[in-house]
Structure formats: structure tokens, C-alpha cells
Design a protein around this motif. Structure first.
Motif, PDB file in Angstrom:
ATOM      1  N   ASN A  24       4.141  -5.800  -0.858  1.00  0.00           N
ATOM      2  CA  ASN A  24       2.690  -6.120  -0.529  1.00  0.00           C
ATOM      3  C   ASN A  24       2.853  -7.666  -0.286  1.00  0.00           C
ATOM      4  O   ASN A  24       2.890  -8.355  -1.242  1.00  0.00           O
ATOM      5  CB  ASN A  24       1.808  -6.090  -1.667  1.00  0.00           C
ATOM      6  CG  ASN A  24       0.340  -6.346  -1.047  1.00  0.00           C
ATOM      7  OD1 ASN A  24       0.085  -6.979  -0.235  1.00  0.00           O
ATOM      8  ND2 ASN A  24      -0.747  -5.817  -1.683  1.00  0.00           N
ATOM      9  N   ASP A  26       0.886  -9.892  -0.142  1.00  0.00           N
ATOM     10  CA  ASP A  26      -0.241 -10.631  -0.876  1.00  0.00           C
ATOM     11  C   ASP A  26       0.267 -10.939  -2.166  1.00  0.00           C
ATOM     12  O   ASP A  26      -0.057 -11.823  -3.117  1.00  0.00           O
ATOM     13  CB  ASP A  26      -1.570  -9.919  -1.066  1.00  0.00           C
ATOM     14  CG  ASP A  26      -2.348  -9.980  -0.013  1.00  0.00           C
ATOM     15  OD1 ASP A  26      -2.033 -10.637   1.082  1.00  0.00           O
ATOM     16  OD2 ASP A  26      -3.028  -8.922   0.118  1.00  0.00           O
ATOM     17  N   ASN A  27       1.631 -10.315  -2.907  1.00  0.00           N
ATOM     18  CA  ASN A  27       1.936 -10.553  -4.014  1.00  0.00           C
ATOM     19  C   ASN A  27       3.287 -11.411  -4.140  1.00  0.00           C
ATOM     20  O   ASN A  27       4.018 -11.741  -5.073  1.00  0.00           O
ATOM     21  CB  ASN A  27       2.318  -8.973  -4.636  1.00  0.00           C
ATOM     22  CG  ASN A  27       1.356  -8.206  -4.864  1.00  0.00           C
ATOM     23  OD1 ASN A  27       0.300  -8.641  -5.184  1.00  0.00           O
ATOM     24  ND2 ASN A  27       1.717  -6.940  -4.874  1.00  0.00           N
TER      25      ASN A  27
END
Length: 103
Positions: A24, A26-27
Motif C-alpha cells: 500500500n 500510503d504505508n
């Protein structure tokens, strides 16, 4: 009682699977910050025939350990490869900013 010998293997397999990134994007920065704090600097590489560090010059990335983010030329999951490459780009940008600021 037959389950007892199998139980440790199942638990170990679960830890191995849990250790893989979720990809992901976003991580990615969070992982980079954790790696900076722990001193485990690396760069993610991605690609098929031409594997490269994403978003970072090769001469810089070669000085650090390499982690793979979607390497290989045979895949049918294009959205996964796109997430892996974006994850690698965000992670590498954070690490690169850190090492260039530090030195």
C-alpha cells in the motif's frame, strides 16, 4: 495430539507471510521512517528485464542493501506491479532525502 507437531510450523508460516509489505503506497513513508530509526537503510528496486531503483540514481542505491519490489518479467497482475512501484518510489524518496541531508 497429532496437531502439536504441525502447530509450530503453522505459526512460523504466519509470521513469514505477515512480514511481507502490503504494497500500500500510503504505508511506504512509515516503513522508511521505521528503517531510518532502526538504522536499516535500503532501497527498493523494481522492474522486469531492466531492474532499477525507483526514483533514485543507481550509483546511490548500489551503496546500500537492495530490497525487491516487484522484480521479474512474468506477471499478470499489473495493478499489483503499479502499487509495488509506487510504494518503492515513495519509500526511496524518503530514504534518499534522509541520506542526502545526513551527509
Amino acid at each position: 495430539m497429532k496437531i502439536l507437531p504441525i502447530l509450530p510450523l503453522a505459526i512460523a508460516a504466519g509470521f513469514c507471510v505477515a512480514a511481507d509489505p502490503t504494497w500500500n503506497p500510503d504505508n511506504a513513508v512509515k516503513e522508511a521512517e521505521q528503517d531510518i530509526r532502526s538504522g536499516h537503510i535500503k532501497f527498493y528496486w523494481a522492474g522486469s528485464v531492466g531492474v532499477r531503483p525507483v526514483g533514485v540514481r543507481i550509483d546511490v542505491a548500489k551503496k546500500y542493501p537492495r530490497a525487491d519490489a516487484g522484480v521479474g518479467c512474468v506477471t499478470k497482475d499489473i495493478p499489483l506491479r503499479e502499487r509495488q512501484e509506487e510504494y518503492a518510489r515513495r519509500y526511496n524518496e524518503k530514504i534518499y532525502a534522509y541520506i542526502t541531508q545526513k551527509h
